[in-house]
Scaffold this active site. Structure first.
Site, PDB file in Angstrom:
ATOM      1  N   SER A  64       0.825  -1.209   0.000  1.00 18.45           N
ATOM      2  CA  SER A  64       0.000   0.000   0.000  1.00 18.45           C
ATOM      3  C   SER A  64       0.862   1.262   0.000  1.00 18.45           C
ATOM      4  O   SER A  64       2.008   1.258   0.462  1.00 18.45           O
ATOM      5  CB  SER A  64      -0.902   0.030   1.230  1.00 18.45           C
ATOM      6  OG  SER A  64      -1.698  -1.121   1.291  1.00 18.45           O
TER       7      SER A  64
HETATM    8  N1  SAH Z   1      -0.220  -5.497   3.932  1.00 17.81           N
HETATM    9  C1  SAH Z   1       0.586  -5.782   2.759  1.00 17.81           C
HETATM   10  C2  SAH Z   1      -0.114  -5.488   1.468  1.00 17.81           C
HETATM   11  C3  SAH Z   1      -1.164  -6.481   1.212  1.00 17.81           C
HETATM   12  S1  SAH Z   1      -1.747  -6.698  -0.445  1.00 17.81           S
HETATM   13  C4  SAH Z   1       1.914  -5.057   2.803  1.00 17.81           C
HETATM   14  O1  SAH Z   1       2.190  -4.299   3.749  1.00 17.81           O
HETATM   15  O2  SAH Z   1       2.718  -5.271   1.892  1.00 17.81           O
HETATM   16  C5  SAH Z   1      -3.056  -7.819  -0.004  1.00 17.81           C
HETATM   17  C6  SAH Z   1      -2.584  -9.175   0.408  1.00 17.81           C
HETATM   18  O3  SAH Z   1      -3.725  -9.898   0.872  1.00 17.81           O
HETATM   19  C7  SAH Z   1      -1.992  -9.990  -0.718  1.00 17.81           C
HETATM   20  O4  SAH Z   1      -0.707 -10.415  -0.358  1.00 17.81           O
HETATM   21  C8  SAH Z   1      -2.948 -11.168  -0.851  1.00 17.81           C
HETATM   22  O5  SAH Z   1      -2.321 -12.373  -1.221  1.00 17.81           O
HETATM   23  C9  SAH Z   1      -3.524 -11.248   0.536  1.00 17.81           C
HETATM   24  N2  SAH Z   1      -4.814 -11.956   0.663  1.00 17.81           N
HETATM   25  C10 SAH Z   1      -5.884 -11.969  -0.172  1.00 17.81           C
HETATM   26  N3  SAH Z   1      -6.863 -12.728   0.324  1.00 17.81           N
HETATM   27  C11 SAH Z   1      -6.428 -13.220   1.510  1.00 17.81           C
HETATM   28  C12 SAH Z   1      -6.989 -14.076   2.504  1.00 17.81           C
HETATM   29  N4  SAH Z   1      -8.214 -14.595   2.395  1.00 17.81           N
HETATM   30  N5  SAH Z   1      -6.234 -14.360   3.588  1.00 17.81           N
HETATM   31  C13 SAH Z   1      -4.988 -13.857   3.739  1.00 17.81           C
HETATM   32  N6  SAH Z   1      -4.410 -13.040   2.833  1.00 17.81           N
HETATM   33  C14 SAH Z   1      -5.109 -12.719   1.736  1.00 17.81           C
END
Ligand code: SAH
Length: 223
Positions: A64
């Site tokens: 993000s």
């Molecule tokens: N917080 C992260 C950015 C996240 S992007 C950072 O600081 O870099 C969103 C993430 O959510 C992705 O890595 C994706 O794989 C994950 N995601 C999507 N659905 C999910 C689920 N049901 N459980 C856990 N992670 C999930």
């Protein structure tokens, strides 16, 4: 060749992107000045790590924008004693920020390759109070529940029931709710069995998958 000054970039980022937009909590600003964001992005994007935008981290996912990380963190109002859950570890950057501000952080990631890399980065940087788990974060992480704060970093159709149930009384859940292209960042607060929510800001996240997340076809058609 002159070395790139990541620390100077980071200090500038906090001044111009975070403080200027009204975020003032000293502990949060200190965490943002400390955590080396460039270590959480792919090697070739390191020089852009402190830009005012999200960046790709592989597997179609993104880290993000710094301001969004700051805002979501600030909504949890962490004092230092909390047990926090993050859904969507991604690069591990948000988890590292949380680790500076809470006692314990559990972070659940759906994609094993991202979870493994994030875990490695966090270990290399010495964050010992973050536990990365591979799994479907829409089910929460029952083993370490209840949580003072839960932060979801992917767009959900609605707040997953297991996450609301794993919140402590008085706990806070921060989650982007909505469809493709735009969601509302919501703050949920629990008082006993009563849950209230506020809309904070329009945001754009990648979809939350899993049992209580978006199915691939639904997401594509949700625009
Ligand atoms: N917080 C992260 C950015 C996240 S992007 C950072 O600081 O870099 C969103 C993430 O959510 C992705 O890595 C994706 O794989 C994950 N995601 C999507 N659905 C999910 C689920 N049901 N459980 C856990 N992670 C999930």
């Amino acid at each position: 060749m002159e070395a790139f000054d990541f620390e100077a970039e980071r200090v500038e980022m906090v001044t111009w992107q975070i403080e200027k937009r009204g975020i003032r909590e000293p502990r949060l600003l200190a965490a943002l000045r400390t955590v080396p964001r460039h270590r959480f992005v792919p090697e070739e994007l390191r020089r852009q790590a402190y830009d005012d935008r999200p960046l790709p981290i592989g597997s179609g996912q993104t880290i993000s924008q710094p301001y969004i990380v700051a805002l979501m963190t600030s909504l949890l109002q962490l004092k230092g004693h909390e047990n926090v859950l993050e859904i969507g570890t991604g690069s591990g950057y948000q988890a590292a920020i949380l680790a500076c501000l809470a006692r314990t952080v559990h972070s659940v990631e759906y994609r094993p390759e991202l979870a493994e890399r994030a875990q490695k980065t966090l270990a290399e940087l010495g964050y010992t109070n973050v536990y990365v788990h591979i799994g479907d974060g829409t089910l929460g992480w029952a083993e370490a529940a209840p949580y003072d704060g839960i932060l979801v970093t992917a767009a959900a159709p609605r707040p997953p029931e297991p996450l609301l149930q794993q919140l402590k009384d008085g706990g806070r859940l921060v989650i982007p709710v909505g469809a493709w292209h735009v969601q509302e960042l919501q703050l949920w607060e629990r008082e006993g069995e009563h849950f209230s929510s506020q809309d904070m800001l329009p945001v754009a996240f990648v979809p939350l998958r899993g049992q209580h997340g978006w199915k691939e076809e639904e997401w594509a058609e949700s625009y």
